[in-house]
Design a protein around this motif. Structure first.
Motif, PDB file in Angstrom:
ATOM      1  N   MET A   9     -15.578  36.871  -1.783  1.00 30.30           N
ATOM      2  CA  MET A   9     -14.636  37.405  -0.640  1.00 30.30           C
ATOM      3  C   MET A   9     -16.158  37.297  -0.216  1.00 30.30           C
ATOM      4  O   MET A   9     -17.374  38.310  -0.835  1.00 30.30           O
ATOM      5  CB  MET A   9     -14.018  37.908  -0.192  1.00 30.30           C
ATOM      6  CG  MET A   9     -13.826  38.661   0.765  1.00 30.30           C
ATOM      7  SD  MET A   9     -12.154  39.642   1.221  1.00 30.30           S
ATOM      8  CE  MET A   9     -12.632  41.294  -0.197  1.00 30.30           C
ATOM      9  N   TYR A  27      -4.736  38.462   6.480  1.00 33.93           N
ATOM     10  CA  TYR A  27      -6.642  38.250   6.541  1.00 33.93           C
ATOM     11  C   TYR A  27      -6.718  36.602   6.377  1.00 33.93           C
ATOM     12  O   TYR A  27      -7.968  36.160   7.415  1.00 33.93           O
ATOM     13  CB  TYR A  27      -6.683  39.204   5.189  1.00 33.93           C
ATOM     14  CG  TYR A  27      -8.262  38.890   4.772  1.00 33.93           C
ATOM     15  CD1 TYR A  27      -8.976  39.805   6.081  1.00 33.93           C
ATOM     16  CD2 TYR A  27      -9.062  37.772   4.266  1.00 33.93           C
ATOM     17  CE1 TYR A  27     -10.418  40.071   5.148  1.00 33.93           C
ATOM     18  CE2 TYR A  27     -10.372  38.160   4.124  1.00 33.93           C
ATOM     19  CZ  TYR A  27     -10.825  39.092   4.823  1.00 33.93           C
ATOM     20  OH  TYR A  27     -12.155  38.900   4.501  1.00 33.93           O
ATOM     21  N   LYS A  28      -6.504  35.765   6.306  1.00 31.41           N
ATOM     22  CA  LYS A  28      -7.094  35.184   6.256  1.00 31.41           C
ATOM     23  C   LYS A  28      -6.765  34.369   7.442  1.00 31.41           C
ATOM     24  O   LYS A  28      -7.914  33.427   7.816  1.00 31.41           O
ATOM     25  CB  LYS A  28      -6.835  33.860   4.443  1.00 31.41           C
ATOM     26  CG  LYS A  28      -7.182  33.917   3.995  1.00 31.41           C
ATOM     27  CD  LYS A  28      -6.450  32.518   2.788  1.00 31.41           C
ATOM     28  CE  LYS A  28      -7.436  32.787   2.037  1.00 31.41           C
ATOM     29  NZ  LYS A  28      -7.507  31.336   0.634  1.00 31.41           N
ATOM     30  N   LYS A  88      -9.213  36.027  10.045  1.00 32.40           N
ATOM     31  CA  LYS A  88     -10.568  35.049   9.941  1.00 32.40           C
ATOM     32  C   LYS A  88     -10.491  33.760  10.914  1.00 32.40           C
ATOM     33  O   LYS A  88     -12.080  33.791  11.135  1.00 32.40           O
ATOM     34  CB  LYS A  88     -11.204  35.621   8.385  1.00 32.40           C
ATOM     35  CG  LYS A  88     -12.251  35.114   8.339  1.00 32.40           C
ATOM     36  CD  LYS A  88     -12.388  35.647   5.828  1.00 32.40           C
ATOM     37  CE  LYS A  88     -14.035  35.554   6.078  1.00 32.40           C
ATOM     38  NZ  LYS A  88     -14.492  35.556   4.703  1.00 32.40           N
ATOM     39  N   ALA A  89      -9.743  33.030  10.556  1.00 34.49           N
ATOM     40  CA  ALA A  89      -9.938  31.544  10.906  1.00 34.49           C
ATOM     41  C   ALA A  89     -10.044  32.068  12.024  1.00 34.49           C
ATOM     42  O   ALA A  89     -10.693  30.960  13.045  1.00 34.49           O
ATOM     43  CB  ALA A  89      -8.970  31.027  10.487  1.00 34.49           C
TER      44      ALA A  89
END
Length: 177
Positions: free
Chosen positions: A1, A161-162, A165-166
């Motif tokens: 990460m 989370y992804k 973040k995206a």
């Protein structure tokens, strides 16, 4: 990460986000799968990704205790304190592996630790405490639902989370200053 620019800068901001995630853990604790198996750990896994292993572990500890409280502590207070400690260790390890290696291995480790390893430890302690539901019976009754729920909690946190973040809602792992 990968590490990137921090969005959260103060300890107060970290405490506020931790409090919010504990509140989400409470909501997840109300979604019972079987007994005290619930969706309370997803916010803890997410907390480990957003704030680091230690805050995530604290959220995980609190999350399990909230599930135990809303279930009436069916396996006794000492047993649930032990399970909460196992949850904290699992989330902390998940957060460390996510930081140092990758999310996939962290997820597998979290599921393994919170599924088979925690079930084995809890089954053994329940037998030592003389609880009626313990030992091999407890292990085989809980291994599948706990492992599957662990997968939902850990994978759900990684997906969330992804997505965050995206969508550039966050900048990655945040350091406490």
């Amino acid at each position: 990460m990968e590490k990137s620019q921090s969005v959260i800068k103060t300890k107060n901001q970290v405490l506020v986000l931790m409090s919010l995630l504990v509140a989400f853990s409470y909501m997840g604790s109300l979604v019972k799968i079987q007994g005290t198996i619930a969706l309370d750990a997803l916010p803890a896994y997410l907390g480990a990704l957003l704030l680091g292993p230690l805050p995530g572990a604290v959220i995980g500890f609190a999350g399990h205790l909230l599930t135990a409280v809303t279930s009436g502590f069916p396996m006794s207070l000492p047993m649930h304190l032990f399970i909460a400690a196992l949850m904290a260790m699992t989330i902390g390890l998940f957060g460390c592996i996510a930081e140092k290696v990758n999310l996939f291995l962290a997820t597998l480790t979290g599921v393994f630790m919170n599924g088979p390893v925690s079930t084995l430890g809890a089954s053994y302690l329940a037998a030592v405490l003389g609880l009626g539901f313990s030992g091999k019976i407890m292990f085989f009754a809980l291994i599948l639902p706990l492992t599957l729920t662990s997968l939902v909690n850990a994978a759900g946190a990684v997906v969330l989370y992804k997505v965050l973040k995206a969508r550039h809602v966050l900048g990655g792992h945040h350091e406490v200053s």
